[in-house]
Design an enzyme around this catalytic site. Structure first.
Site, mmCIF file in Angstrom:
data_model
loop_
_atom_site.group_PDB
_atom_site.id
_atom_site.type_symbol
_atom_site.label_atom_id
_atom_site.label_comp_id
_atom_site.label_asym_id
_atom_site.label_seq_id
_atom_site.Cartn_x
_atom_site.Cartn_y
_atom_site.Cartn_z
ATOM 1 N N PRO A 48 1.999 5.074 -18.712
ATOM 2 C CA PRO A 48 3.160 4.302 -19.165
ATOM 3 C C PRO A 48 4.448 5.017 -18.755
ATOM 4 O O PRO A 48 4.839 6.011 -19.360
ATOM 5 C CB PRO A 48 2.991 4.253 -20.686
ATOM 6 C CG PRO A 48 2.074 5.376 -21.016
ATOM 7 C CD PRO A 48 1.293 5.753 -19.809
ATOM 8 N N ASP A 220 5.935 10.352 -18.450
ATOM 9 C CA ASP A 220 4.771 9.734 -19.091
ATOM 10 C C ASP A 220 5.084 9.601 -20.585
ATOM 11 O O ASP A 220 5.197 10.622 -21.289
ATOM 12 C CB ASP A 220 3.557 10.654 -18.845
ATOM 13 C CG ASP A 220 2.262 10.084 -19.387
ATOM 14 O OD1 ASP A 220 2.309 9.233 -20.294
ATOM 15 O OD2 ASP A 220 1.198 10.530 -18.902
ATOM 16 N N HIS A 221 5.195 8.376 -21.047
ATOM 17 C CA HIS A 221 5.633 8.172 -22.434
ATOM 18 C C HIS A 221 4.558 8.552 -23.453
ATOM 19 O O HIS A 221 4.829 8.635 -24.645
ATOM 20 C CB HIS A 221 6.074 6.713 -22.621
ATOM 21 C CG HIS A 221 7.136 6.529 -23.659
ATOM 22 N ND1 HIS A 221 7.444 7.485 -24.611
ATOM 23 C CD2 HIS A 221 7.981 5.506 -23.903
ATOM 24 C CE1 HIS A 221 8.409 7.043 -25.383
ATOM 25 N NE2 HIS A 221 8.765 5.856 -24.980
ATOM 26 N N ARG A 222 3.326 8.821 -22.973
ATOM 27 C CA ARG A 222 2.298 9.309 -23.909
ATOM 28 C C ARG A 222 2.604 10.754 -24.302
ATOM 29 O O ARG A 222 2.156 11.245 -25.339
ATOM 30 C CB ARG A 222 0.911 9.269 -23.251
ATOM 31 C CG ARG A 222 0.406 7.878 -22.974
ATOM 32 C CD ARG A 222 -0.840 7.942 -22.134
ATOM 33 N NE ARG A 222 -0.612 8.630 -20.866
ATOM 34 C CZ ARG A 222 -1.548 8.843 -19.942
ATOM 35 N NH1 ARG A 222 -2.782 8.422 -20.142
ATOM 36 N NH2 ARG A 222 -1.257 9.459 -18.814
ATOM 37 N N ILE A 224 5.944 12.363 -23.475
ATOM 38 C CA ILE A 224 7.376 12.636 -23.665
ATOM 39 C C ILE A 224 8.059 11.438 -24.318
ATOM 40 O O ILE A 224 7.889 10.301 -23.870
ATOM 41 C CB ILE A 224 8.024 12.971 -22.299
ATOM 42 C CG1 ILE A 224 7.461 14.299 -21.775
ATOM 43 C CG2 ILE A 224 9.535 13.038 -22.396
ATOM 44 C CD1 ILE A 224 7.427 14.420 -20.302
#
Ligand code: CAO
Length: 248
Positions: A48, A220-222, A224
């Site tokens: 993501p 990577d929104h998982r 950060i």
């Protein structure tokens, strides 16, 4: 129906016979393009991505670069960006990290190796510049020129493309105002650099012609959060705006 592996399917693109509409030719994809295509596709659909944009006032850097140019020392903005990124990574270790196999732990890297995207006639290749923090701007400039040449000649060894913690993709020498780079998995962030533009910037009293460098950070929104992404960018902006510390 959802698979329990988290995979998903997409409808197939129906084949089209383009020769019905006009003359066509065929060009096979190079081996590099086929391989990087697969990796980029995987990274694009499995990570993501969020991309955070910024612009940095690099007047000080441009003056310094001009001064060095007059002494026949050519320093691309990229070497300053490499040094600045490492300085900022030290304060933001989550950006120099990878998720472990189960996605439950972050493996924080205490070494600072940067992947640098290089455009070659056969496609995109990402050699690694090691221990960036320990090298001077001149050393980095020399290494970058040598590595880019070697990469374009197809002479890079597999081990010279491994162990990066973070990647930079610079299109600054070509053009464009911004772009959204795809993360080079298993890394968790990548910085895209576009072309410096002289813009009228308000200095409190008047608009002043100012060299502004566009940056785009995909993360990577998982791993950060948005606030952490914005903080990383704000710190990078500060370091690049004021290069004195980097020069000491
Ligand atoms: N703004 C303005 N000018 C810039 C700049 C920027 N952000 N970055 C570089 N320049 C200038 C350089 O100073 C140089 O100027 P001179 O010719 O006057 O010295 C010129 O542009 C050419 O730079 P360069 O691109 O050859 O060198 P570099 O050190 O900046 O970059 C490399 C090296 C290997 C990263 C680059 O050549 C390259 O291959 N970039 C493409 C990467 C890529 O394809 N990314 C996309 C990946 S996703 O598909």
């Amino acid at each position: 129906k959802l698979s329990n592996k988290g995979a998903f399917t997409t409808p197939e693109i129906p084949p089209v016979d383009f020769s019905k509409f006009g003359e066509v030719g065929q060009k096979p994809l190079t081996r590099i393009r086929r391989l990087t295509g697969q990796t980029l596709h995987r990274n694009w659909i499995t990570i993501p991505h969020v991309t955070q944009f910024d612009e940095v006032n690099i007047e000080q850097m441009e003056q310094f670069r001009q001064h060095q140019k007059e002494r026949n020392i050519k320093l691309s903005p990229l070497v300053f960006i490499m040094k600045a990124v490492v300085q900022v990574l030290k304060n933001h270790p989550n950006f120099n990290a990878s998720l472990d196999k189960n996605g439950e732990n972050l493996v924080i890297k205490k070494y600072f190796n940067l992947g640098i995207a290089v455009d070659t006639p056969n496609g995109l290749v990402v050699p690694v510049v090691r221990d960036v923090g320990k090298k001077s701007l001149i050393e980095l400039a020399k290494e970058l020129t040598g590595t880019a040449e070697k990469t374009r000649e197809g002479l890079l060894k597999p081990e010279e493309m491994r162990d990066a913690g973070f990647t930079i993709s610079s299109l600054g020498g070509i053009g464009g105002t911004q772009f959204t780079p795809i993360i080079n998995s298993p890394e968790v962030a990548i910085l895209g650099v576009s072309r410096t533009q002289i813009k009228p910037i308000w200095n409190g009293e008047s608009f002043e012609p100012t060299a502004m460098l566009p940056l785009a950070l995909s993360y990577d929104h998982r791993v950060i959060d948005g606030a952490e992404g914005a903080r990383f960018m704000a710190d990078l902006n500060q370091v690049l705006r004021n290069i004195t510390e980097m020069l000491l």
